[in-house]
Design a protein around this motif. Structure first.
Motif, PDB file in Angstrom:
ATOM      1  N   ARG A  12      -5.526  15.324  -0.354  1.00 38.29           N
ATOM      2  CA  ARG A  12      -5.028  14.186  -0.122  1.00 38.29           C
ATOM      3  C   ARG A  12      -3.734  13.307  -0.865  1.00 38.29           C
ATOM      4  O   ARG A  12      -2.773  12.990  -0.511  1.00 38.29           O
ATOM      5  N   VAL A  61      -0.365   6.826   2.839  1.00 40.48           N
ATOM      6  CA  VAL A  61       0.542   7.346   3.919  1.00 40.48           C
ATOM      7  C   VAL A  61       0.872   6.475   4.499  1.00 40.48           C
ATOM      8  O   VAL A  61       2.239   6.641   4.805  1.00 40.48           O
ATOM      9  N   ALA A  62       0.381   5.386   5.163  1.00 43.96           N
ATOM     10  CA  ALA A  62       1.176   4.362   6.276  1.00 43.96           C
ATOM     11  C   ALA A  62       2.164   3.868   5.455  1.00 43.96           C
ATOM     12  O   ALA A  62       3.358   3.539   6.050  1.00 43.96           O
ATOM     13  N   GLY A 108      -7.252  10.317  10.358  1.00 44.63           N
ATOM     14  CA  GLY A 108      -7.194   9.265   9.778  1.00 44.63           C
ATOM     15  C   GLY A 108      -5.520   9.133   9.309  1.00 44.63           C
ATOM     16  O   GLY A 108      -4.816   8.174   9.733  1.00 44.63           O
ATOM     17  N   GLY A 145      -9.504  10.911  -3.789  1.00 48.20           N
ATOM     18  CA  GLY A 145      -9.586  11.431  -2.457  1.00 48.20           C
ATOM     19  C   GLY A 145      -9.661  12.925  -2.372  1.00 48.20           C
ATOM     20  O   GLY A 145      -8.664  13.187  -3.306  1.00 48.20           O
ATOM     21  N   SER A 149       0.648  -3.539  -8.338  1.00 56.34           N
ATOM     22  CA  SER A 149       1.264  -4.562  -7.705  1.00 56.34           C
ATOM     23  C   SER A 149      -0.168  -4.990  -6.684  1.00 56.34           C
ATOM     24  O   SER A 149      -0.011  -4.352  -5.532  1.00 56.34           O
ATOM     25  N   GLY A 197       0.879  -1.138   0.053  1.00 61.43           N
ATOM     26  CA  GLY A 197      -0.182  -0.058  -0.122  1.00 61.43           C
ATOM     27  C   GLY A 197       0.948   1.208  -0.049  1.00 61.43           C
ATOM     28  O   GLY A 197       1.732   1.618   0.675  1.00 61.43           O
ATOM     29  N   ASP A 200      -5.290   2.515   8.523  1.00 58.08           N
ATOM     30  CA  ASP A 200      -6.540   1.994   8.251  1.00 58.08           C
ATOM     31  C   ASP A 200      -6.957   1.012   8.315  1.00 58.08           C
ATOM     32  O   ASP A 200      -7.965   0.186   8.406  1.00 58.08           O
ATOM     33  N   LEU A 236      -1.605  -7.103  -3.938  1.00 61.89           N
ATOM     34  CA  LEU A 236      -1.673  -8.330  -3.171  1.00 61.89           C
ATOM     35  C   LEU A 236      -2.545  -9.126  -3.394  1.00 61.89           C
ATOM     36  O   LEU A 236      -3.754  -8.821  -3.075  1.00 61.89           O
ATOM     37  N   ALA A 285      -0.192  -1.975   4.758  1.00 63.85           N
ATOM     38  CA  ALA A 285      -0.654  -0.651   4.885  1.00 63.85           C
ATOM     39  C   ALA A 285      -1.933  -0.433   3.700  1.00 63.85           C
ATOM     40  O   ALA A 285      -1.543   0.525   3.043  1.00 63.85           O
ATOM     41  N   ASP A 286      -2.716  -1.480   3.805  1.00 59.87           N
ATOM     42  CA  ASP A 286      -3.485  -1.514   2.546  1.00 59.87           C
ATOM     43  C   ASP A 286      -5.017  -1.084   2.735  1.00 59.87           C
ATOM     44  O   ASP A 286      -5.853  -1.493   2.275  1.00 59.87           O
ATOM     45  N   GLU A 293       1.937  -1.323  -4.561  1.00 55.25           N
ATOM     46  CA  GLU A 293       0.643  -0.588  -4.412  1.00 55.25           C
ATOM     47  C   GLU A 293      -0.234  -1.144  -5.837  1.00 55.25           C
ATOM     48  O   GLU A 293       0.360  -1.292  -6.978  1.00 55.25           O
ATOM     49  N   ALA A 294      -1.371  -1.527  -5.468  1.00 54.21           N
ATOM     50  CA  ALA A 294      -2.228  -1.875  -6.279  1.00 54.21           C
ATOM     51  C   ALA A 294      -2.518  -1.024  -7.493  1.00 54.21           C
ATOM     52  O   ALA A 294      -2.778  -1.492  -8.711  1.00 54.21           O
ATOM     53  N   PHE A 351      -9.611  16.184   0.199  1.00 60.46           N
ATOM     54  CA  PHE A 351      -8.442  16.557   1.032  1.00 60.46           C
ATOM     55  C   PHE A 351      -8.660  16.256   2.289  1.00 60.46           C
ATOM     56  O   PHE A 351      -9.712  15.665   2.674  1.00 60.46           O
ATOM     57  N   LEU A 352      -7.685  16.411   3.110  1.00 56.98           N
ATOM     58  CA  LEU A 352      -7.836  15.852   4.516  1.00 56.98           C
ATOM     59  C   LEU A 352      -7.087  16.767   5.595  1.00 56.98           C
ATOM     60  O   LEU A 352      -6.294  17.590   4.924  1.00 56.98           O
TER      61      LEU A 352
HETATM   62  C1  LIG Z   1     -10.721   7.410  -1.764  1.00 58.92           C
HETATM   63  C2  LIG Z   1     -10.262   7.714  -0.347  1.00 58.92           C
HETATM   64  C3  LIG Z   1     -10.539   9.200   0.006  1.00 58.92           C
HETATM   65  C4  LIG Z   1     -10.208   9.501   1.128  1.00 58.92           C
HETATM   66  N1  LIG Z   1     -10.759  10.727   1.680  1.00 58.92           N
HETATM   67  C5  LIG Z   1     -10.430  11.236   3.132  1.00 58.92           C
HETATM   68  C6  LIG Z   1     -10.891  12.539   3.360  1.00 58.92           C
HETATM   69  O1  LIG Z   1     -11.437  13.297   2.733  1.00 58.92           O
HETATM   70  N2  LIG Z   1     -10.804  12.853   4.610  1.00 58.92           N
HETATM   71  C7  LIG Z   1     -10.106  12.013   5.587  1.00 58.92           C
HETATM   72  O2  LIG Z   1      -9.744  12.502   6.808  1.00 58.92           O
HETATM   73  N3  LIG Z   1      -9.504  10.743   5.140  1.00 58.92           N
HETATM   74  C8  LIG Z   1      -9.990  10.349   3.936  1.00 58.92           C
HETATM   75  N4  LIG Z   1      -9.719   9.102   3.611  1.00 58.92           N
HETATM   76  C9  LIG Z   1      -8.911   8.178   4.633  1.00 58.92           C
HETATM   77  C10 LIG Z   1      -7.288   8.654   4.801  1.00 58.92           C
HETATM   78  O3  LIG Z   1      -6.746   8.809   3.432  1.00 58.92           O
HETATM   79  C11 LIG Z   1      -6.914   7.476   5.505  1.00 58.92           C
HETATM   80  O4  LIG Z   1      -7.367   7.460   6.936  1.00 58.92           O
HETATM   81  C12 LIG Z   1      -5.501   7.785   5.815  1.00 58.92           C
HETATM   82  O5  LIG Z   1      -4.805   8.416   4.841  1.00 58.92           O
HETATM   83  C13 LIG Z   1      -4.646   6.301   6.125  1.00 58.92           C
HETATM   84  O6  LIG Z   1      -3.697   5.968   5.373  1.00 58.92           O
HETATM   85  P1  LIG Z   1      -3.594   4.517   4.927  1.00 58.92           P
HETATM   86  O7  LIG Z   1      -2.275   4.548   4.197  1.00 58.92           O
HETATM   87  O8  LIG Z   1      -3.582   3.455   6.092  1.00 58.92           O
HETATM   88  O9  LIG Z   1      -4.577   3.832   4.031  1.00 58.92           O
HETATM   89  P2  LIG Z   1      -4.934   4.359   2.500  1.00 58.92           P
HETATM   90  O10 LIG Z   1      -4.645   5.944   2.314  1.00 58.92           O
HETATM   91  O11 LIG Z   1      -6.566   4.093   2.260  1.00 58.92           O
HETATM   92  O12 LIG Z   1      -4.103   3.755   1.363  1.00 58.92           O
HETATM   93  C14 LIG Z   1      -4.022   2.238   1.422  1.00 58.92           C
HETATM   94  C15 LIG Z   1      -3.472   2.058  -0.121  1.00 58.92           C
HETATM   95  O13 LIG Z   1      -3.265   0.524   0.029  1.00 58.92           O
HETATM   96  C16 LIG Z   1      -3.702   0.291  -1.472  1.00 58.92           C
HETATM   97  N5  LIG Z   1      -4.077  -1.156  -1.434  1.00 58.92           N
HETATM   98  C17 LIG Z   1      -5.359  -1.519  -1.082  1.00 58.92           C
HETATM   99  N6  LIG Z   1      -5.408  -2.956  -1.146  1.00 58.92           N
HETATM  100  C18 LIG Z   1      -4.171  -3.221  -1.779  1.00 58.92           C
HETATM  101  C19 LIG Z   1      -3.610  -4.653  -2.172  1.00 58.92           C
HETATM  102  N7  LIG Z   1      -4.291  -5.688  -2.374  1.00 58.92           N
HETATM  103  N8  LIG Z   1      -2.552  -4.755  -2.866  1.00 58.92           N
HETATM  104  C20 LIG Z   1      -1.637  -3.492  -2.971  1.00 58.92           C
HETATM  105  N9  LIG Z   1      -2.314  -2.329  -2.493  1.00 58.92           N
HETATM  106  C21 LIG Z   1      -3.304  -2.198  -2.063  1.00 58.92           C
HETATM  107  C22 LIG Z   1      -4.718   1.220  -1.908  1.00 58.92           C
HETATM  108  O14 LIG Z   1      -4.879   1.319  -3.069  1.00 58.92           O
HETATM  109  C23 LIG Z   1      -4.118   2.194  -1.191  1.00 58.92           C
HETATM  110  O15 LIG Z   1      -3.149   3.334  -1.834  1.00 58.92           O
HETATM  111  C24 LIG Z   1      -9.999   8.698   2.420  1.00 58.92           C
HETATM  112  C25 LIG Z   1      -9.395   7.222   1.975  1.00 58.92           C
HETATM  113  C26 LIG Z   1      -9.566   7.146   0.697  1.00 58.92           C
HETATM  114  C27 LIG Z   1      -9.378   5.645   0.419  1.00 58.92           C
END
Ligand SMILES: Cc1cc2nc3c(=O)[nH]c(=O)nc-3n(C[C@H](O)[C@H](O)[C@H](O)COP(=O)(O)OP(=O)(O)OC[C@H]3O[C@@H](n4cnc5c(N)ncnc54)[C@H](O)[C@@H]3O)c2cc1C
Length: 402
Positions: free
Chosen positions: A108, A16-17, A308, A46, A130, A13, A296, A132, A160-161, A36-37, A48-49
């Motif tokens: 975002r 951010v994480a 988030g 997305g 890619s 993923g 997440d 998973l 971090a998906d 990353e998928a 803004f956040l």
């Molecule tokens: C479309 C969208 C819009 C958002 N808008 C807001 C907002 O307006 N305000 C707010 O506060 N929060 C928003 N969020 C939530 C916020 O982005 C997350 O809480 C925060 O960024 C946590 O990030 P993360 O890296 O854990 O997860 P994410 O940001 O969801 O990143 C996960 C990544 O993993 C990738 N992934 C998923 N499955 C697989 C797989 N099987 N193989 C490879 N890669 C994979 C995804 O494509 C994505 O790039 C949004 C999330 C999304 C998905």
């Protein structure tokens, strides 16, 4: 972790994480790769956040804070208004009485780019396209299988998906599923002539029929969102709704709201989409064997707290510190979850309380009572320290994890 070879981590993923964890692990001496998928970075996915004070503190330790701020709207105050336009109160969006350390709103995609660019500059490879599909334990490590048939091997795998995480389900097939909040989000970024900038603040309107938030940057661009009270839409069904249809519904729902809400909606054109808002809590196992999850994937708050992305950044530094300082992956993962779970759960609970205020289920009398109560509740909000626990949370990289 003592090891004869350079240990290798697979990060799944590139939100951010993933890249943030990769950066901290690389700093701890690990070889890392991010998978990353998505086929390529999407700068517009997305809207803004909020990156909160505590998330900015983590970015500071990565040397990325200043770059993020080059395209950010500072919003150390949140101004609440009723559907009639009356100011209900203000809440600090950061530590009370310390606006310099307030939170910021960014696209975002910009946050993703800043963290990803930082990782690329540190020599971390990214494999886009890619997805998973499976995780396997091997006698000495872990193997990831991807949809296109490729595989990768490492000593640990960090999922971090995101909220629909495959990693979480692999760790515990009985893990809880995301919970629908009762709200559908939509929004836009638009240049609309004649709007007054909202320096250092973000504004929220408890409309009679839907909740609305907006800010106007110094150069005139408006960032706005609406939260519509709806029953849970079937998965994927919102994708079929055209932008014009969303706009018609929004203009109707917000037609009685105070300026500039109707102006923003009438000045918005073009593509718009809606997404159901979920959260996730109560995940009991954050790791299994050599596999662990962050962000997440193991705890998701609705956007209502603006936490988030910041929680994901906190997970990244905490996990990497545990991996750096504890003798093996099992104790590192256990310590990471023990430190992080109580805080993440508390933020999700807090967001649920805010979501319940946003859902429009109230009668006229209920709305009148809320609009009467809120100013009393928020009276001393500028100095209100009740939410400082959200923002004053520092995790110094140089301090030992234990
Ligand atoms: C479309 C969208 C819009 C958002 N808008 C807001 C907002 O307006 N305000 C707010 O506060 N929060 C928003 N969020 C939530 C916020 O982005 C997350 O809480 C925060 O960024 C946590 O990030 P993360 O890296 O854990 O997860 P994410 O940001 O969801 O990143 C996960 C990544 O993993 C990738 N992934 C998923 N499955 C697989 C797989 N099987 N193989 C490879 N890669 C994979 C995804 O494509 C994505 O790039 C949004 C999330 C999304 C998905």
């Amino acid at each position: 972790m003592p090891s004869a070879h350079t240990p290798r981590a697979l990060l799944i993923g590139a939100g951010v994480a993933g890249p943030a964890t990769a950066l901290f692990l690389s700093r701890a001496g690990w070889e890392v790769e991010v998978f990353e998928a998505g086929a390529a970075p999407d700068p517009y996915q997305g809207l803004f956040l909020n990156v909160a004070t505590n998330g900015l503190a983590v970015l500071e330790q990565l040397g990325l804070r200043e770059r993020l701020l080059t395209d950010a709207h500072r919003a150390s105050r949140m101004v609440m208004r009723s559907g009639t336009g009356r100011v209900l109160g203000e809440v600090p969006n950061g530590p009370a009485g310390d606006p310099e350390r307030g939170s910021v709103i960014v696209r975002r995609g910009w946050l993703h780019q800043v963290v990803r660019d930082g990782a690329v500059a540190a020599g971390i490879p990214f494999a886009f396209g890619s997805r998973l599909t499976a995780i396997e334990e091997t006698p000495t490590g872990v193997r990831a299988r991807f949809a296109d048939g490729r595989t990768a091997e490492g000593d640990i795998l960090v999922g971090a998906d995101g909220i629909h995480s495959l990693t979480r389900r692999w760790i515990d097939p009985a893990a809880p599923a995301p919970r629908y909040s009762g709200l559908v989000g939509t929004g836009g970024i638009a240049r609309i002539a004649g709007l007054e900038p909202t320096p250092d603040s973000q504004h929220f309107v408890f409309g009679a029929r839907s909740f609305f938030g907006y800010l106007v940057r110094e150069e005139g661009t408006a960032y706005w969102f609406a939260n519509l009270t709806k029953s849970e839409p079937p998965r994927g069904s919102l994708a079929g709704i055209a932008g014009g249809e969303w706009l018609r519904e929004l203009r109707d729902l917000h037609s009685d709201d105070p300026a500039p809400v109707p102006q923003i909606l009438s000045g918005t054109h073009g593509e718009l989409s809606g997404y159901p808002i979920y959260d996730l809590s109560g995940v009991r196992r954050w790791s299994r064997g050599r596999v662990v999850a962050v962000g997440d994937a193991v705890h998701a708050t609705s956007p209502s707290t603006g936490q988030g992305a910041s929680l994901a950044l906190e997970d990244a530094i905490t996990l990497a510190r545990c991996v750096r300082d504890l003798p093996d992956h099992a104790s590192a993962f256990a310590q990471y979850q023990a430190v992080r779970a109580p805080r993440a759960e508390a933020v999700v609970r807090y967001a649920r309380r805010i979501d319940s205020q946003k859902r429009v289920t109230k009668s006229r009398l209920g709305i009148a009572i809320r609009d009467w109560m809120m100013p009393r509740f928020l009276r001393n909000a500028a100095d209100d320290t009740r939410n400082d626990w959200l923002y004053n949370h520092e995790i110094p990289w140089q301090h030992p994890a234990a």
